[in-house]
Design an enzyme around this catalytic site. Structure first.
Site, short mmCIF file in Angstrom:
data_model
loop_
_atom_site.label_atom_id
_atom_site.label_comp_id
_atom_site.label_asym_id
_atom_site.label_seq_id
_atom_site.Cartn_x
_atom_site.Cartn_y
_atom_site.Cartn_z
N LYS A 1 10.71 -15.37 -10.92
CA LYS A 1 9.67 -14.43 -11.69
C LYS A 1 8.64 -14.98 -12.44
O LYS A 1 8.89 -15.89 -13.24
CB LYS A 1 10.52 -13.55 -12.37
CG LYS A 1 9.54 -12.26 -12.89
CD LYS A 1 10.56 -11.28 -13.86
CE LYS A 1 9.60 -10.36 -14.42
NZ LYS A 1 10.17 -9.84 -15.73
N PHE B 1 -4.49 2.72 14.75
CA PHE B 1 -4.86 3.74 13.86
C PHE B 1 -6.05 2.99 12.88
O PHE B 1 -5.88 1.82 12.75
CB PHE B 1 -3.60 3.97 12.93
CG PHE B 1 -2.90 5.32 13.30
CD1 PHE B 1 -2.01 5.21 14.55
CD2 PHE B 1 -2.97 6.37 12.42
CE1 PHE B 1 -1.54 6.17 14.95
CE2 PHE B 1 -2.18 7.77 13.13
CZ PHE B 1 -1.64 7.68 14.19
N ASN C 1 0.93 -1.18 -0.06
CA ASN C 1 -0.03 -0.05 -0.03
C ASN C 1 0.88 0.99 -0.18
O ASN C 1 2.29 1.22 0.06
CB ASN C 1 -0.98 -0.07 1.29
CG ASN C 1 -0.20 -0.22 2.61
OD1 ASN C 1 0.55 0.74 2.86
ND2 ASN C 1 -0.06 -1.23 3.25
N1 CTP Z 1 -3.10 -3.88 12.46
C1 CTP Z 1 -2.34 -4.98 12.57
N2 CTP Z 1 -2.19 -6.01 11.88
C2 CTP Z 1 -2.93 -6.18 10.81
C3 CTP Z 1 -3.63 -5.42 10.61
C4 CTP Z 1 -3.94 -4.24 11.00
O1 CTP Z 1 -1.99 -4.78 13.76
N3 CTP Z 1 -2.68 -7.29 10.39
C5 CTP Z 1 -3.39 -2.52 13.12
C6 CTP Z 1 -2.84 -1.42 12.17
O2 CTP Z 1 -1.53 -0.86 12.36
C7 CTP Z 1 -3.86 -0.30 12.90
C8 CTP Z 1 -5.06 -1.14 13.11
O3 CTP Z 1 -4.75 -2.55 13.33
O4 CTP Z 1 -3.40 0.36 13.94
C9 CTP Z 1 -5.92 -0.94 12.30
O5 CTP Z 1 -5.63 -1.12 10.93
P1 CTP Z 1 -6.61 -0.81 9.47
O6 CTP Z 1 -5.81 -1.46 8.38
O7 CTP Z 1 -7.21 0.35 9.66
O8 CTP Z 1 -7.70 -2.18 9.88
P2 CTP Z 1 -7.88 -3.70 9.80
O9 CTP Z 1 -7.88 -4.23 11.20
O10 CTP Z 1 -6.76 -4.30 8.87
O11 CTP Z 1 -9.44 -3.77 9.30
P3 CTP Z 1 -9.91 -3.34 7.58
O12 CTP Z 1 -8.69 -3.64 6.88
O13 CTP Z 1 -10.95 -4.66 7.47
O14 CTP Z 1 -10.42 -2.10 7.83
#
Ligand code: CTP
Length: 398
Positions: free
Chosen positions: A284, A318, A205
């Site tokens: 690859k 976050f 991302n």
């Molecule tokens: N996070 C984490 N491990 C993951 C996914 C997320 O520790 N595998 C943590 C991120 O660092 C952030 C929080 O969880 O502090 C929320 O991350 P976000 O990407 O907004 O949400 P997700 O829990 O991944 O849910 P979704 O993708 O369904 O919105």
């Protein structure tokens, strides 16, 4: 807003002080520049006036508004006095208490912290007179930012070069920050993760790590011991922070779990990939098929796992959302057992990935949302820490 009196003395590095003034203004400080006559031989006062929006002060005897005493007013206004570059001549006067211009007089009248950034020829810097003056000023409580070793204006290579403005700026920020995180060990995660498909392709991302690095830096400035677990970002490790570099979500999981036991505060800004390819091709992948299906497996949710073994730690997450932000953020706060969640609306202008600003809402355990205005990520980092400090304070009282 804190006021910094920036003293500029006569040396070739005076041109770099212009960039320092710009960084300080952008960092939210009010900057009042005081130049010695020698400094004006190198840079014009107009340069500083344009950058700071305030006239440069030079003259000890010019009347201040309302008939007050200018050097006393200035000394009173200053939350910090920085002299950059500090010439051998000005250092000598300060060491002896000679007050023959506005800058040296402000120094005597000021009760604020003082930062000195000496810059001169290497032989001059090594001279016992300069060494003794600096030792005396240091013993008196002045903070000295040592010159760097490098090419000097006179063509030689040696120790005497003024550090780069960004380094001076960070030193200043650390000096003025409250030390309310002293004794805290904090774990911060930052940046994206990469989930490889083959040796040269990955799912990821656009996270650049700016927000997480700003938080790690702010924590260090405020006295915490900081452990940063970072995905690939290309950002330099902030001063005073110990960093572990990882690539994939599972590597981040292992690194975080290994550090968790020692940490009383965890702030997870990392944009972790939720899925990884089930198969990673050792070579690859070649194109050919008109369609290609990737099978993905779920990665561990690191923060959720931390929430399960929370103990009396403070956990901050976050939430990056494109719709129903408050709803999803509140759900994540509850599911991951957090004390605070920072909601990032990825669709708001100036917010989210790869920009130096952010606009967020802070949601605490009671579910109430505090909306913060658009601001620089550096400043936002401190606002988040102010909120966490309040949570820590409330915990202490219980
Ligand atoms: N996070 C984490 N491990 C993951 C996914 C997320 O520790 N595998 C943590 C991120 O660092 C952030 C929080 O969880 O502090 C929320 O991350 P976000 O990407 O907004 O949400 P997700 O829990 O991944 O849910 P979704 O993708 O369904 O919105």
């Amino acid at each position: 807003m804190q006021t910094i009196v920036l003293g500029v003395t006569g040396g070739i590095a005076a041109y770099k002080a212009a960039e320092l003034a710009r960084l300080l203004v952008r960092g939210g400080f009010t900057v009042q520049v005081v130049m010695t006559d020698a400094a004006t031989e190198f840079v014009t006062p107009l340069t500083f006036q344009t950058l700071t929006g305030r006239p440069v002060l030079r003259d000890l005897f010019a009347a201040a508004d309302g008939g007050s005493v200018r050097h006393v007013d200035l000394a009173r206004e200053a939350d910090l006095l920085v002299v950059a570059p500090a010439s051998a001549n000005t250092l000598a006067k300060m060491a002896l208490g000679i007050a023959d211009n506005l800058l040296t007089t402000v120094y005597l009248a000021a009760s604020s912290p003082v930062i000195l950034v000496p810059s001169m020829n290497d032989q001059m810097f090594a001279h016992p007179a300069v060494r003794e003056n600096l030792a005396r000023l240091e013993a008196r409580g002045c903070l000295i930012l040592e010159p760097a070793t490098g090419e000097l204006a006179c063509g030689t290579i040696g120790k005497g070069r003024m550090p780069e403005p960004q380094q001076i700026y960070e030193f200043i920020r650390a000096a003025v920050a409250p030390k309310d995180y002293k004794g805290v060990t904090a774990l911060v995660t930052a940046g994206p993760t990469r989930e490889y498909v083959d040796p040269v392709r990955f799912l990821s991302n656009p996270s650049t790590g700016l927000m997480g690095y700003a938080i790690a830096r702010a924590l260090a400035e405020r006295g915490a011991r900081v452990k940063l677990v970072s995905g690939p970002t290309g950002l330099p490790c902030p001063a005073g922070v110990s960093r572990t570099l990882v690539t994939t979500a599972r590597e981040m999981y292992d690194a975080v779990m290994g550090l968790y036991a020692d940490c009383g505060l965890v702030i997870k800004t990392a944009a972790v990939s939720d899925y990884r390819p089930v198969e990673v091709s050792p070579q690859k992948l070649k194109k050919g098929a008109p369609r290609l299906t990737l099978e993905l497996a779920a990665n561990p949710d690191i923060l959720k796992e931390l929430g399960r073994n929370k103990g009396n730690r403070i956990l901050v997450g976050f939430a990056a959302e494109t719709e129903n932000g408050l709803l999803y953020a509140r759900q994540k706060l509850a599911e991951k057992n957090l004390d605070l969640i920072v909601l990032n609306d990825l669709t708001a202008p100036g917010a989210g990935f790869a920009v130096s600003t952010n606009r967020v809402q802070l949601i605490g355990k009671d579910g109430a949302a505090e909306e913060l205005p658009l601001m620089k990520k550096d400043e936002l980092a401190h606002r988040i820490l102010d909120r966490v400090a309040a949570i820590r304070g409330a915990g202490d009282k219980k």
